[in-house]
Motif scaffolding. Structure first.
Motif, short mmCIF file in Angstrom:
data_model
loop_
_atom_site.label_atom_id
_atom_site.label_comp_id
_atom_site.label_asym_id
_atom_site.label_seq_id
_atom_site.Cartn_x
_atom_site.Cartn_y
_atom_site.Cartn_z
N GLY A 165 10.21 12.69 -2.28
CA GLY A 165 10.17 11.89 -1.06
C GLY A 165 9.53 10.53 -1.20
O GLY A 165 9.55 9.73 -0.26
N ALA A 166 8.95 10.22 -2.35
CA ALA A 166 8.34 8.90 -2.54
C ALA A 166 9.43 7.85 -2.72
O ALA A 166 10.45 8.10 -3.38
N ASP B 27 5.36 2.07 6.12
CA ASP B 27 5.44 3.26 6.97
C ASP B 27 6.25 4.40 6.35
O ASP B 27 6.24 5.51 6.89
N ARG B 28 6.90 4.14 5.22
CA ARG B 28 7.64 5.23 4.56
C ARG B 28 6.84 5.83 3.40
O ARG B 28 7.36 6.65 2.65
N PRO C 269 -3.67 14.02 -8.33
CA PRO C 269 -2.26 13.61 -8.30
C PRO C 269 -2.03 12.39 -7.41
O PRO C 269 -2.69 12.20 -6.40
N ARG C 270 -1.03 11.58 -7.79
CA ARG C 270 -0.49 10.55 -6.92
C ARG C 270 1.04 10.69 -6.96
O ARG C 270 1.57 11.64 -6.41
N LEU C 271 1.73 9.76 -7.64
CA LEU C 271 3.18 9.90 -7.72
C LEU C 271 3.59 11.07 -8.60
O LEU C 271 4.68 11.63 -8.44
N CYS D 210 6.52 -2.23 -5.33
CA CYS D 210 5.89 -1.02 -5.86
C CYS D 210 6.17 0.13 -4.92
O CYS D 210 7.11 0.09 -4.14
N ALA D 211 5.32 1.15 -4.96
CA ALA D 211 5.51 2.32 -4.10
C ALA D 211 4.19 2.72 -3.46
O ALA D 211 4.00 3.88 -3.12
#
Length: 507
Positions: free
Chosen positions: A96-97, A205-206, A74-76, A184-185
């Motif tokens: 939370g992403a 940092d988020r 898994p990722r996003l 991006c994320a």
């Protein structure tokens, strides 16, 4: 960057066995990575270079990823579930992403990104995501992908650029604006790009997994000359480099301050013949007898020994020997110069001349020169046109080539090694070669999960490629990485990516 390259070039010509003293101590919070080329546009929908994917690995999270064992992780997408009929995939989006601009990554944002990649006219992901008929937001944390028919490679596509989730408006179709300031994320956000010099990413940092990323900045530096790349990592001017040449391995192995890692690639290397893409398709290789003669002029074993010190794997198809989809019954013809000359006479072109487009890096320059010499013995006159990699990609897309020396890093699902290149509607079918037999086999293979059945279909498609030769496959690379002995926890992956996750300086 110019000072870096010049200093390294001096070191590259030092006496054999010379190990340069470090001229720059590694910045504690910066990781510097030497790449073989400057990436193309930083837009996952438009990018098609391996070095671009290396930058994306830090910049743009995918929905799914895979580990060194090629297992999906898994990722996003925190989890996923297939429908019983295989015609829908439901994704649970990670809570939370957020994107680098602070916008939440929810089901609606994922839908917008996927829709952009699969529908905008310029997107190179269109054929990869074409089986998706509709993206449906079930709730803020759930997205359902409804398919036109079962599509087994979908997870693999979501682990690649098609599944890199971006925060871009559909109107930014050409990507000229988005690619300059990509949002991006991923664990690192875009900070700066100087063409042909550097790409700088800053830790985000988020990010939902920020504790696994230990460098404040990651700097990617294009260094096309492989020996210069190695000299830079030996000197401490960069911390890691990719694609060490096999001929440079003895030097790297003698340096006790370096660590080495390697993995056999999933992809292939080949000569693309322009058969139907614009005016330059009307070239000396238009007749398939001439293409067969070109292949018969090549000795793959000698090419491997001369260019790669015998370290790579000789190949004649989209899958390497040992891959479950390798068709052992389709053997490569041995070199036969006499037969090549017969074919050229039969085609009425005993001395065909054509231009081979070559990306400007050490490996392919060497390969091109060896191919040129081999083919000359059969009567070919090959002119080499050497340009930077990004330019060669643009020229290939536009049909501005007669033949092109191209590598593909490969994909975990076999569909990724064939459909986009050999299907009539493939978005990276730069030769525009089109055969309904190939289309039928590749389309059918996308709907099946049984390896034996899929292998049979891919072998059928490969057999057509063998007969028509719109592409001549030559070898499969090994990825060789060299990096500072102070770096820990790096693993070479068959996809050739450098994943920064977990990397840190040894305490």
């Amino acid at each position: 960057m110019r000072r870096l390259a010049l200093a390294a070039a001096f070191l590259a010509f030092a006496a054999p066995g010379f190990t340069p003293q470090a001229v720059a101590q590694p910045a504690q919070n910066t990781l510097r990575i030497g790449l073989t080329a400057d990436p193309d546009v930083l837009d996952p929908a438009l990018g098609r270079t391996l070095v671009g994917r290396m930058v994306f690995a830090s910049l743009c999270d995918t929905l799914v990823d895979y580990n060194e064992k090629l297992e999906f992780v898994p990722r996003l997408a925190q989890s996923w579930e297939w429908s019983n009929d295989g015609r829908a995939l439901t994704l649970r989006i990670r809570s939370g992403a957020v994107f680098h601009d602070g916008t939440p990554v929810d089901a609606a944002a994922v839908k917008a990104s996927l829709d952009r990649a699969r529908t905008m006219p310029q997107s190179l992901r269109r054929s990869e995501l074409a089986p998706i008929a509709e993206t449906v937001v079930v709730d803020p944390g759930t997205l359902r992908l409804e398919l036109r028919s079962p599509f087994v490679p979908l997870l693999a596509q979501l682990a690649d650029r098609g599944g890199m989730i971006v925060n871009a408006k559909p109107s930014e179709a050409a990507g000229t604006e988005f690619g300059r300031q990509p949002i991006c994320a991923g664990p690192y956000r875009f900070a700066e790009r100087v063409a042909q010099d550097r790409i700088v990413l800053q830790r985000f940092d988020r990010h939902w997994e920020r504790d696994q990323y230990h460098f404040e900045r990651v700097v990617y530096l294009p260094i096309p000359d492989a020996t210069v790349r190695l000299a830079n990592v030996q000197a401490g001017s960069v911390d890691m480099v990719e694609r060490i040449l096999p001929t440079d391995l003895p030097n790297a192995r003698r340096d006790r301050r370096l660590k080495l890692a390697d993995a056999v690639e999933l992809g292939w290397n080949s000569i693309i013949i322009n058969t139907n893409n614009g005016p330059k398709a009307n070239n000396a290789l238009k007749d398939k007898r001439v293409r067969e003669a070109l292949e018969l002029s090549i000795d793959r074993e000698i090419l491997n020994r001369a260019a790669h010190a015998g370290e790579f794997v000789v190949g004649n198809q989209p899958f390497a020997p040992g891959n479950p989809y390798f068709a052992s019954e389709l053997r490569a013809q041995p070199r036969n110069v006499a037969r090549a000359r017969e074919l050229l006479r039969a085609a009425g072109t005993p001395s065909p001349a054509f231009t081979l487009l070559v990306p400007n890096d050490t490996e392919r320059n060497a390969v091109a020169q060896i191919l040129q010499q081999m083919a000359r013995e059969a009567g070919f006159d090959i002119r080499l046109q050497v340009v930077d990699f990004a330019t060669s990609i643009t020229m290939s897309q536009n049909g501005d080539f007669e033949a092109y020396l191209l590598s593909w890093s490969g994909r975990v699902d076999p569909d990724g090694n064939m459909h986009t290149f050999f299907h009539c509607q493939g978005s990276q079918n730069d030769s525009k070669f089109c055969d309904p037999r190939i289309d039928a086999a590749l389309d059918r293979a996308r709907t099946l999960s049984d390896v034996a059945e899929r292998r049979k279909l891919y072998a059928e498609a490969t057999a057509v490629l063998h007969d028509e030769r719109p592409r001549i496959f030559t070898y499969h690379r090994k990825w060789f990485f060299a990096y500072s002995g102070r770096l820990t926890d790096f693993t070479a992956n068959p996809d050739g990516m450098i994943r920064v996750r977990g990397l840190r300086w040894q305490q």
